[in-house]
Scaffold this motif. Structure first.
Motif, PDB file in Angstrom:
ATOM      1  N   ALA A  88       0.757  -1.870  -0.250  1.00 55.31           N
ATOM      2  CA  ALA A  88       1.006   0.202  -0.140  1.00 55.31           C
ATOM      3  C   ALA A  88       0.501   0.644  -0.165  1.00 55.31           C
ATOM      4  N   LEU A  89       1.812   1.021   0.456  1.00 56.07           N
ATOM      5  CA  LEU A  89       2.828   2.596   0.765  1.00 56.07           C
ATOM      6  C   LEU A  89       3.691   3.096  -0.565  1.00 56.07           C
ATOM      7  N   LEU A  91       3.100   1.788  -3.220  1.00 53.67           N
ATOM      8  CA  LEU A  91       1.966   2.244  -4.371  1.00 53.67           C
ATOM      9  C   LEU A  91       1.425   3.497  -4.499  1.00 53.67           C
ATOM     10  N   THR A  92       0.630   3.677  -3.343  1.00 56.35           N
ATOM     11  CA  THR A  92       1.040   4.807  -3.278  1.00 56.35           C
ATOM     12  C   THR A  92       1.421   6.381  -3.572  1.00 56.35           C
ATOM     13  N   VAL A  93       2.952   5.368  -2.833  1.00 55.13           N
ATOM     14  CA  VAL A  93       4.069   6.581  -3.325  1.00 55.13           C
ATOM     15  C   VAL A  93       4.323   6.776  -4.535  1.00 55.13           C
ATOM     16  N   SER A  95       2.278   6.471  -7.124  1.00 56.04           N
ATOM     17  CA  SER A  95       1.457   6.836  -8.145  1.00 56.04           C
ATOM     18  C   SER A  95       1.329   8.127  -8.615  1.00 56.04           C
ATOM     19  N   SER A  98       1.006  11.526  -6.820  1.00 53.60           N
ATOM     20  CA  SER A  98       1.768  11.786  -5.311  1.00 53.60           C
ATOM     21  C   SER A  98       2.523  12.730  -5.374  1.00 53.60           C
TER      22      SER A  98
END
Length: 153
Positions: A88-89, A91-93, A95, A98
């Protein structure tokens, strides 16, 4: 007859459990190696990200040791949480919205490129695939162990 079946099933379950624990420990060691492979890149970008990467290496080795030796419910739960959190971290960072690339590093050349032009590095792709596999194994083990703990109806 029931005792023979129970004993045979119990022995087979222990062997299977040992195999899954050892396989998951090997995956955790591989993940530590993938983190170590990116340590120089992370430390050069930000000393704090380098410190976090070292902490992740130690965390992977900690989980590997516990899975190798005993593989308790707590150990499997920790493996599942750490891997889902890592996925999750990252893929979020990483993206496109971001603000940059890996761990928030600005991607100067890719600023005007299409969103999918941000190719992830080979170690990063391998780490995410390994984390996904580890998470699936851990959740599966936890699911089946919780089913075995149910009293008969």
């Amino acid at each position: 007859m029931t005792t023979v079946f129970s004993t045979a099933f119990s022995t087979a379950a222990r062997r299977t459990s040992l195999w899954w624990r050892r396989a998951a420990a090997a995956l955790a060691i591989a993940t530590a190696g993938l983190h170590a492979a990116t340590l120089g890149e992370h430390a050069a970008a930000s000393p704090m990200v380098g410190v976090v990467t070292v902490a992740m290496i130690l965390g992977c080795l900690y989980c590997a040791g516990h899975l190798w030796m005993r593989g308790s419910q707590r150990d499997w739960g920790l493996v599942a949480m750490m891997n889902v959190g890592m996925i999750a971290l990252h893929l979020t960072v990483m993206s496109p919205g971001s603000g940059g690339g890996h761990h928030g590093h600005a991607m100067h050349a890719a600023a005007s490129a299409p969103p999918m032009a941000h190719a992830m590095s080979t170690p990063m792709a391998a780490a995410l695939a390994t984390a996904a596999l580890e998470a699936v194994v851990a959740v599966t083990v936890l699911f089946y162990r919780s089913r075995l703990d149910q009293p008969p109806m």
